[in-house]
Design a protein around this motif. Sequence first.
Motif, PDB file in Angstrom:
ATOM      1  N   THR A 106       0.821  -1.206   0.000  1.00 40.54           N
ATOM      2  CA  THR A 106       0.000   0.000   0.000  1.00 40.54           C
ATOM      3  C   THR A 106       0.854   1.254   0.000  1.00 40.54           C
ATOM      4  O   THR A 106       0.538   2.242  -0.669  1.00 40.54           O
ATOM      5  CB  THR A 106      -0.933   0.000   1.231  1.00 40.54           C
ATOM      6  OG1 THR A 106      -1.736  -1.175   1.198  1.00 40.54           O
ATOM      7  CG2 THR A 106      -1.842   1.228   1.218  1.00 40.54           C
ATOM      8  N   ALA A 152      -8.503  -9.446   7.944  1.00 42.74           N
ATOM      9  CA  ALA A 152      -7.673  -8.271   7.674  1.00 42.74           C
ATOM     10  C   ALA A 152      -8.208  -7.494   6.483  1.00 42.74           C
ATOM     11  O   ALA A 152      -8.762  -8.069   5.536  1.00 42.74           O
ATOM     12  CB  ALA A 152      -6.230  -8.695   7.404  1.00 42.74           C
ATOM     13  N   ASN A 153      -8.004  -6.184   6.509  1.00 36.76           N
ATOM     14  CA  ASN A 153      -8.276  -5.326   5.356  1.00 36.76           C
ATOM     15  C   ASN A 153      -6.980  -5.170   4.560  1.00 36.76           C
ATOM     16  O   ASN A 153      -5.928  -4.888   5.138  1.00 36.76           O
ATOM     17  CB  ASN A 153      -8.749  -3.939   5.813  1.00 36.76           C
ATOM     18  CG  ASN A 153     -10.085  -3.986   6.523  1.00 36.76           C
ATOM     19  OD1 ASN A 153     -10.843  -4.935   6.382  1.00 36.76           O
ATOM     20  ND2 ASN A 153     -10.378  -2.953   7.295  1.00 36.76           N
ATOM     21  N   ILE A 154      -7.054  -5.336   3.243  1.00 34.38           N
ATOM     22  CA  ILE A 154      -5.868  -5.185   2.395  1.00 34.38           C
ATOM     23  C   ILE A 154      -6.217  -4.374   1.145  1.00 34.38           C
ATOM     24  O   ILE A 154      -7.400  -4.191   0.828  1.00 34.38           O
ATOM     25  CB  ILE A 154      -5.252  -6.537   1.977  1.00 34.38           C
ATOM     26  CG1 ILE A 154      -6.226  -7.315   1.074  1.00 34.38           C
ATOM     27  CG2 ILE A 154      -4.882  -7.363   3.196  1.00 34.38           C
ATOM     28  CD1 ILE A 154      -5.613  -8.555   0.445  1.00 34.38           C
ATOM     29  N   ASP A 197       0.043  -6.889   0.077  1.00 38.76           N
ATOM     30  CA  ASP A 197      -0.541  -6.907   1.421  1.00 38.76           C
ATOM     31  C   ASP A 197      -0.952  -8.326   1.794  1.00 38.76           C
ATOM     32  O   ASP A 197      -0.751  -8.771   2.932  1.00 38.76           O
ATOM     33  CB  ASP A 197      -1.768  -5.989   1.490  1.00 38.76           C
ATOM     34  CG  ASP A 197      -1.421  -4.516   1.416  1.00 38.76           C
ATOM     35  OD1 ASP A 197      -0.250  -4.165   1.666  1.00 38.76           O
ATOM     36  OD2 ASP A 197      -2.326  -3.710   1.125  1.00 38.76           O
ATOM     37  N   ILE A 243      -1.100   4.326   7.368  1.00 41.58           N
ATOM     38  CA  ILE A 243       0.158   3.591   7.279  1.00 41.58           C
ATOM     39  C   ILE A 243       0.666   3.209   8.664  1.00 41.58           C
ATOM     40  O   ILE A 243       1.131   2.081   8.883  1.00 41.58           O
ATOM     41  CB  ILE A 243       1.207   4.418   6.506  1.00 41.58           C
ATOM     42  CG1 ILE A 243       0.787   4.527   5.033  1.00 41.58           C
ATOM     43  CG2 ILE A 243       2.590   3.786   6.606  1.00 41.58           C
ATOM     44  CD1 ILE A 243       1.638   5.467   4.214  1.00 41.58           C
ATOM     45  N   SER A 299      -7.306  -3.570  10.285  1.00 45.14           N
ATOM     46  CA  SER A 299      -5.872  -3.591  10.078  1.00 45.14           C
ATOM     47  C   SER A 299      -5.291  -4.765  10.865  1.00 45.14           C
ATOM     48  O   SER A 299      -5.690  -5.013  12.009  1.00 45.14           O
ATOM     49  CB  SER A 299      -5.263  -2.281  10.579  1.00 45.14           C
ATOM     50  OG  SER A 299      -3.864  -2.399  10.719  1.00 45.14           O
ATOM     51  N   GLN A 337      -1.296   0.263   9.854  1.00 48.67           N
ATOM     52  CA  GLN A 337      -0.900  -0.976   9.188  1.00 48.67           C
ATOM     53  C   GLN A 337       0.404  -1.526   9.744  1.00 48.67           C
ATOM     54  O   GLN A 337       0.587  -2.733   9.850  1.00 48.67           O
ATOM     55  CB  GLN A 337      -0.750  -0.729   7.689  1.00 48.67           C
ATOM     56  CG  GLN A 337      -2.067  -0.487   6.971  1.00 48.67           C
ATOM     57  CD  GLN A 337      -1.862  -0.119   5.515  1.00 48.67           C
ATOM     58  OE1 GLN A 337      -0.797   0.340   5.133  1.00 48.67           O
ATOM     59  NE2 GLN A 337      -2.879  -0.315   4.708  1.00 48.67           N
TER      60      GLN A 337
END
Length: 563
Positions: free
Chosen positions: A69, A266-268, A273, A192, A509, A195
């Motif tokens: 990302t 998880a979110n990617i 990622d 960021i 995250s 993450q």
Amino acid sequence: MATSQTTLHGSGVGRGAVVGPVARAHPAPALHTEAPPPDDVAAAVAEVTEAFAQVARTLEKRAEEAGGTIADVLGATAMMAADPELVGQVRSRIEGGQAAVPAVDRSVAEFADLFTAAGGYLAERVTDLRSVRDRVVARLLGLPEPGVPALARPSVVVADDLSPADTAALELDKVLGIVIEQGGPTGHTAIIAGQLGIPCVVRVVGASALEDGTEVAVDAAAGTVVVDPDDELRGRVETRREALATLAGRTDPGTTADGHAVALLANIGTAEDAERLTDAAVEGVGLFRTEVLYLGRTSAPTEDEQAEVYARALGALGGRKVVVRTLDAGADKPLAFVTRSGEENPALGVRGFRLVRTDEELLRTQLRAIARAAERTGGDPWVMAPMIASVEEAEQFATLARAEGVRTVGVMVEVPAAALRARDLLAVVDFVSLGTNDLAQYTMATDRLLGELVDLLDPWQPAVLDLVAATAEAGLDVGKPVGVCGESAADPAMALVLTGLGVTSLSMSPAAVPGVRFALSRHSLERCREIAAAARSARTAVDARRACLGLVDAQVREVLALG
């Protein structure tokens, strides 16, 4: 200089806490807007053109080194530096008699005004645009590039603001925490930092007064920065750090104390990622934001390009659950090749699934690419459409997706109408997923990127909780999954409420998963239901959270600093 035990307040990102010395970022250069016109116009034009090119090359190189990302964000910023329209406007100003520095400043200011007026995603890129300006001006003036210098020791980075380029250039093994005076909880620095699991506090009034070397205690959970912390506070920070490190070592699936399963996902945004999740203690992906593939392009990625990316992600996750969101463009994420221009209110216009009204093939191509990736890897991705407002739209998407080979089809619930009629939606799809960020925005009629209205966007707002409850109840009644992939899933206290309401999966995250897992493990399903009922009975968002915390296990409150 701040006095001992001075406490500064802001918005925290994450649950961590650290103590360390301040390392200030280099300031942006003075712009000298009254500089005289150049003696040699051609030379000035050549110099500024090369300065933009050098900045673009530097950002591109950092993007290649960063990956994931962060690389996408840096790549988009590099494209700004290489934008021929921006560079061309600067050249025209110089040729018209302006000096190079004011020509750069005024050209960027015009673009920034356009971005701000557009709102949403473009408005958030204004910080990146100004970062390009400052880097170009620094080169023109022979000054150090703005941003964080090389760190001699582990430090807390403090700045007025950090662009994605600044953040990506950080020596992460030496960054204890991040404190910025501007920015916001939905900005790139916050995302960021979240993450990467770096404690971060944004919108900290007074951060600019902190001096290099000053010891500070940064508490992301509380949203505080304490100057010259005493031994007692240092001890509490160390205790929290050790406790969170212990939690991070757990790999068991998400369950309540009495064994009720709640999938922790998880979110990617990219295949990279997904590849970084190989050893992560998550049960899969609850939100794959595919629009990252499209942003910054002048034409849509081909079916082959998309199939390759989706196959990489599915292959990396080795059979774990993967929920893919189809293209969510328009409004704050405009695309040159499809987004309409001139919409008076793009957040309420043609965005998300509504793009099918003008370009159905764009969606069909993506669906075919996902189906090809599934066949190639043996996976079974769940695929959902964003910005669904009616059962007709849900049915149209389900028909298109199944026709192109997708087996498990769902929709996002981000619009109040969808939440209120969730039972009808679930009659035509296999699952739904609540996007609580947009749901709060549309419920409270508040731009989610407008920092001064952040209180209205609080996911604890009773009206938002009512809509989440209505959706979850519909899922329970028909026996179909209801997930949450908005930021509220990352709040351990809210995770208990969502579980009590009947939500079956929580996506966030990866750095937030350990805290949520721990909170769930300390409460039975019945206790979660009691917590949810207490939150829903409150009159205000503040009262809802307070009512919840009054029923939360004391150890959870202490370890996770829930207040």
